[in-house]
Design a protein around this motif. Structure first.
Motif, PDB file in Angstrom:
ATOM      1  N   LEU A 140     -66.274  59.833   4.916  1.00  0.00           N
ATOM      2  CA  LEU A 140     -67.390  59.796   3.979  1.00  0.00           C
ATOM      3  C   LEU A 140     -68.217  58.520   4.100  1.00  0.00           C
ATOM      4  O   LEU A 140     -69.335  58.461   3.594  1.00  0.00           O
ATOM      5  CB  LEU A 140     -66.853  59.944   2.547  1.00  0.00           C
ATOM      6  N   PHE A 141     -67.690  57.521   4.791  1.00  0.00           N
ATOM      7  CA  PHE A 141     -68.370  56.233   4.890  1.00  0.00           C
ATOM      8  C   PHE A 141     -69.798  56.329   5.439  1.00  0.00           C
ATOM      9  O   PHE A 141     -70.710  55.720   4.872  1.00  0.00           O
ATOM     10  CB  PHE A 141     -67.534  55.245   5.706  1.00  0.00           C
ATOM     11  N   PRO A 142     -70.072  57.063   6.525  1.00  0.00           N
ATOM     12  CA  PRO A 142     -71.459  57.119   7.022  1.00  0.00           C
ATOM     13  C   PRO A 142     -72.441  57.696   5.996  1.00  0.00           C
ATOM     14  O   PRO A 142     -73.581  57.243   5.909  1.00  0.00           O
ATOM     15  CB  PRO A 142     -71.374  58.017   8.254  1.00  0.00           C
ATOM     16  N   PHE A 143     -72.009  58.676   5.222  1.00  0.00           N
ATOM     17  CA  PHE A 143     -72.882  59.241   4.195  1.00  0.00           C
ATOM     18  C   PHE A 143     -73.210  58.199   3.126  1.00  0.00           C
ATOM     19  O   PHE A 143     -74.363  58.080   2.698  1.00  0.00           O
ATOM     20  CB  PHE A 143     -72.212  60.462   3.556  1.00  0.00           C
ATOM     21  N   VAL A 144     -72.227  57.431   2.719  1.00  0.00           N
ATOM     22  CA  VAL A 144     -72.449  56.417   1.691  1.00  0.00           C
ATOM     23  C   VAL A 144     -73.342  55.297   2.231  1.00  0.00           C
ATOM     24  O   VAL A 144     -74.207  54.779   1.515  1.00  0.00           O
ATOM     25  CB  VAL A 144     -71.101  55.875   1.161  1.00  0.00           C
ATOM     26  N   VAL A 145     -73.182  54.926   3.495  1.00  0.00           N
ATOM     27  CA  VAL A 145     -74.060  53.915   4.093  1.00  0.00           C
ATOM     28  C   VAL A 145     -75.500  54.410   4.115  1.00  0.00           C
ATOM     29  O   VAL A 145     -76.434  53.660   3.822  1.00  0.00           O
ATOM     30  CB  VAL A 145     -73.594  53.549   5.520  1.00  0.00           C
ATOM     31  N   ARG A 146     -75.679  55.677   4.431  1.00  0.00           N
ATOM     32  CA  ARG A 146     -77.034  56.231   4.444  1.00  0.00           C
ATOM     33  C   ARG A 146     -77.650  56.208   3.048  1.00  0.00           C
ATOM     34  O   ARG A 146     -78.829  55.902   2.887  1.00  0.00           O
ATOM     35  CB  ARG A 146     -77.009  57.650   4.983  1.00  0.00           C
TER      36      ARG A 146
END
Length: 175
Positions: free
Chosen positions: A157-163
């Motif tokens: 889920l980290f890339p979604f939260v960074v976006r």
């Protein structure tokens, strides 16, 4: 013909407020920590620690934004919201931020994959440390294998939260 009742307000030369610049990242981390208070019924931990994800995202997206001591107040808020022993997220988040600083000073440049690797390692350390603190303070005999799917989903889920943090950041710095 230009309507004289329409007033154009230029955005160039205006600065966003100090609250908007400094407060929005803190508020997003606190809102992420508050998501653990939602009434989700499950037999094993499934909710990712959104407070940790937002903290890591802001730290890796904007390294100049925070010092390492920001882990203390934000970790205290997370401990109070999540029900973890008081001081566990304070300690783990501060150590994690110091570790990210140390890794960042050794690298000349970073790519997106390296950020994801750094965040994945930090997530595993923080969640395993939280499990350790819960176990030594009487949280029962919980195995790491029970928390492993939560770690896996959190790292994915980290890339979604960074976006999402990047979108919020664009709005935050826009005048």
């Amino acid at each position: 013909m230009i309507d004289r009742h329409l007033h154009y307000v230029p955005r160039l030369g205006r600065n966003p407020s100090r609250f908007r610049l400094a407060g929005i990242p803190v508020i997003t981390v606190m809102l992420g920590s508050s998501l653990t208070a939602l009434p989700v019924i499950a037999q094993s931990p499934v909710m990712p620690p959104f407070g940790l994800l937002f903290l890591l995202s802001w730290r890796l997206l904007r390294p100049e934004l925070w010092r390492a001591w920001i882990g203390l107040p934000l970790g205290l808020f997370d401990d109070m919201m999540s029900g973890q022993p008081i001081g566990s997220a304070m300690f783990l988040w501060t150590i994690m931020l110091i570790g990210v600083d140390a890794v960042e000073h050794r690298m000349i440049w970073r790519s997106y994959r390296q950020d994801w690797l750094i965040a994945g390692f930090a997530i595993i350390v923080c969640m395993a440390g939280g499990l350790f603190f819960a176990r030594i303070t009487g949280g029962g005999d919980v195995r790491l294998l029970l928390v492993a799917p939560q770690m896996f989903w959190t790292i994915l889920l980290f890339p979604f939260v960074v976006r999402q943090c990047a979108r919020i950041d664009r709005w935050r710095v826009m005048a």
